[in-house]
Design a protein around this motif. Sequence first.
Motif, short mmCIF file in Angstrom:
data_model
loop_
_atom_site.label_atom_id
_atom_site.label_comp_id
_atom_site.label_asym_id
_atom_site.label_seq_id
_atom_site.Cartn_x
_atom_site.Cartn_y
_atom_site.Cartn_z
N ASP A 285 0.81 -1.21 0.00
CA ASP A 285 0.00 0.00 0.00
C ASP A 285 0.85 1.26 0.00
O ASP A 285 0.49 2.26 -0.61
N LEU A 286 1.99 1.22 0.73
CA LEU A 286 2.80 2.43 0.81
C LEU A 286 3.39 2.79 -0.55
O LEU A 286 3.46 3.97 -0.91
N SER A 287 3.77 1.79 -1.34
CA SER A 287 4.30 2.13 -2.66
C SER A 287 3.17 2.57 -3.59
O SER A 287 3.36 3.44 -4.44
N SER A 288 1.97 2.00 -3.41
CA SER A 288 0.81 2.48 -4.18
C SER A 288 0.51 3.93 -3.82
O SER A 288 0.16 4.73 -4.69
N ALA A 289 0.65 4.24 -2.53
CA ALA A 289 0.39 5.61 -2.09
C ALA A 289 1.39 6.56 -2.75
O ALA A 289 1.02 7.62 -3.28
N LEU A 290 2.65 6.17 -2.73
CA LEU A 290 3.70 7.01 -3.33
C LEU A 290 3.39 7.26 -4.80
O LEU A 290 3.44 8.41 -5.29
N GLU B 40 2.38 15.12 1.47
CA GLU B 40 2.33 13.66 1.61
C GLU B 40 3.33 12.99 0.68
O GLU B 40 3.91 11.96 1.02
N LEU B 41 3.53 13.60 -0.52
CA LEU B 41 4.53 13.05 -1.43
C LEU B 41 5.91 13.14 -0.78
O LEU B 41 6.69 12.18 -0.82
N GLY B 42 6.19 14.29 -0.14
CA GLY B 42 7.46 14.46 0.54
C GLY B 42 7.67 13.40 1.61
O GLY B 42 8.72 12.76 1.69
N GLU B 43 6.63 13.18 2.42
CA GLU B 43 6.72 12.17 3.48
C GLU B 43 6.95 10.78 2.88
O GLU B 43 7.77 10.00 3.38
N ALA B 44 6.23 10.50 1.79
CA ALA B 44 6.34 9.17 1.18
C ALA B 44 7.72 8.97 0.54
O ALA B 44 8.32 7.89 0.68
N GLU B 45 8.23 10.00 -0.13
CA GLU B 45 9.56 9.91 -0.74
C GLU B 45 10.61 9.72 0.37
O GLU B 45 11.55 8.94 0.22
N SER B 46 10.43 10.44 1.47
CA SER B 46 11.36 10.33 2.59
C SER B 46 11.35 8.90 3.15
O SER B 46 12.41 8.32 3.41
#
Lengths: 229, 424
Positions: B354-359, B378-384
């Motif tokens: 799910d986390l990679s789908s979110a990214l 949220e993109l920043g958080e996910a990339e981090s």
Amino acid sequence: MRIWLLALCCLVLAGCTTSRARVAAPELTTPVTAGSAGLLVKPVARLALLTVAGLTERRDDWSRDAATHLAAGFQAELAKRDHPFNLVDLSGQMEGRTGQVLRLNEAVGDTIQTYEFGAQRLPTKAKGFDWTLGEGTRLLRGDSGADHALFVTARGTWSSPGRKVLLVGAAIIGTPIPMGSQTLSASLVDLRTGRVIWYNQALAGPADDMRTPEGAQALAASVLKGAPL
Amino acid sequence: MIRTVSALALAFCLWGSALAAPAADTVMRSANLRPASGSPEAGLWQASDEAETYARQSADLDSDPVLGAYVRNLICKLAPEYCGELRILVMTRPVLNATAAPNGYVEVYSGLMLRSRTESELAYVLGHEISHFARNHALAQWQRNKTRGNVTLAIQVGVSVVAIAAMASVANSGDFYAPNKIDYIGDAAQTLSDLAYIHGLATYFAYSREDESEADRLGQIRAHGVGYDPWAAPAIWQSVGAEVRASEYPEVRKSLARATIFDTHPLTEDRIEALKRAAGSTPHQTAEESRAEEQAYRAIIRPHLAVWLRDDLRRRDLGQSLHLISRLEAVGEDLGLLAYYRGEAYRQRHRDGDLSSALAAYRLSITHADAPAEAWRELGEAESRAGNAPAAIRALETYLTRAPGSEDRWLIESELETLKASHS
Ligand SMILES: [Zn+2]
């Protein structure tokens, strides 16, 4: 629980109205000074017919009549005391800040009924009668100059003729069937502090029918017995 | 929890199925009806008046006058005869529902407006509710419950007579105020009482289904009569069914079948088939007509889309939310906003992958002009989280540029510092 047992005995023995008031500790309240003005908020009544099967069917006419008779009954009883109470109808002000205070009053009233008159006690409220609506109640004073408000709420049911027949039949075979009952609660609030200084709840006896002017006034008298007014 | 899980399941119970065509002499209530004081109907009105007073003070009440006027005009178009007496409240609640109380107060839930693909679909559901009102179904239902309740109790007491004879000591417990003492009268009697109860319940559902199918049928006729597509009626029902099947929770998925406990085949299929039959030979919309209607309706709900989606995610049935977002994406508009909420749904569900789908969803979101500023955060958080510090820094900086006055600015700034320190 005790009030119900007491009430049951009373119903069987004398048919009277029973009540047991809760009073805030003196240090929590400013005394009600003689001659000070108050507001009697137009009573709310929710009354229903109890059908044979135990469904409650709201009766608009009973509810409306009882609200009117209770207003008159309380006014008559309060007039005998040293405090002029003016009847106010706040039902048109249920929106906005005033409405919020009125809703809070309803919620606190329900909580008092549950934890002061029911079987359970709240650990934080074990020491005494200590309830407040907060200073938002000042809103209700408006320009009336009133220091106190009395809120009156009636709930109840009366059994349909069919259910009464069922009771007799059920009694013969030993099956318990709950019948109609009516309760009346009154709450005296200090509008300057929001403190609930006195609260009483009564279980109406069969003779005190709030759908009639006489019954409503008799109930008002029973409920107000011992009020700090 | 139960409320959240059963949110959509409830919609099914409210509707029932369409089995029979209405009789030709179907009588509608007259306009501006006032029940006689002392009647059961007057009691229902008084209780409805109180419910309305509470609804008007509810924090869920939507205050947008534009949206309110839109729904009011739609209802008046569907029911000009009741326009003057219906009082419409739009409630921000993420559930597909609408109600019309006997006293004329109508609640329309945002969850219904979010799930309607077109005005035709919304018009059909509102037509259904108006039909309950027009046919006074609430009163009829109450009268039936009363009769049925009486019969059920009579059977229960009858059963108890037998049991009490054998178990007098139990019955004579002396507690006058305990209405449930029948429960103590032995297993045999209990079983029989249950049967009587279930029988009462089955009858209840059967009767209720008649009213529901009538409301289905009349609602479809009403909406079609003022120019809406009759195929919208089975269509919204099909999408609701598909959304329930997409639920995270087995209980919710099973609820489709459970609604048919006393029936031999699925309620939803019945209903969809009946509505399709009723639409009959009416030609389907062309692709262009359908698209135009979708876009026109989207323009109306667009100002509320973000808030309604956020509320929908709070139901915490992310399988359903993701399904809903896919349907909204099919219109081909608001793709940045929808991709952002798709990302949020994946992130909150947090299952494998799910986390990679979110990214991926956040990355897609920011390629669209309507992406909300939060998409960059949220993109920043996910990339981090994914270890892409340079991309995270770029996204968070863009967030601060796009949302200069945001409350979490200090938090993002300190995060940026940490990222930059560890990266250099
Ligand atoms: Zn319905």
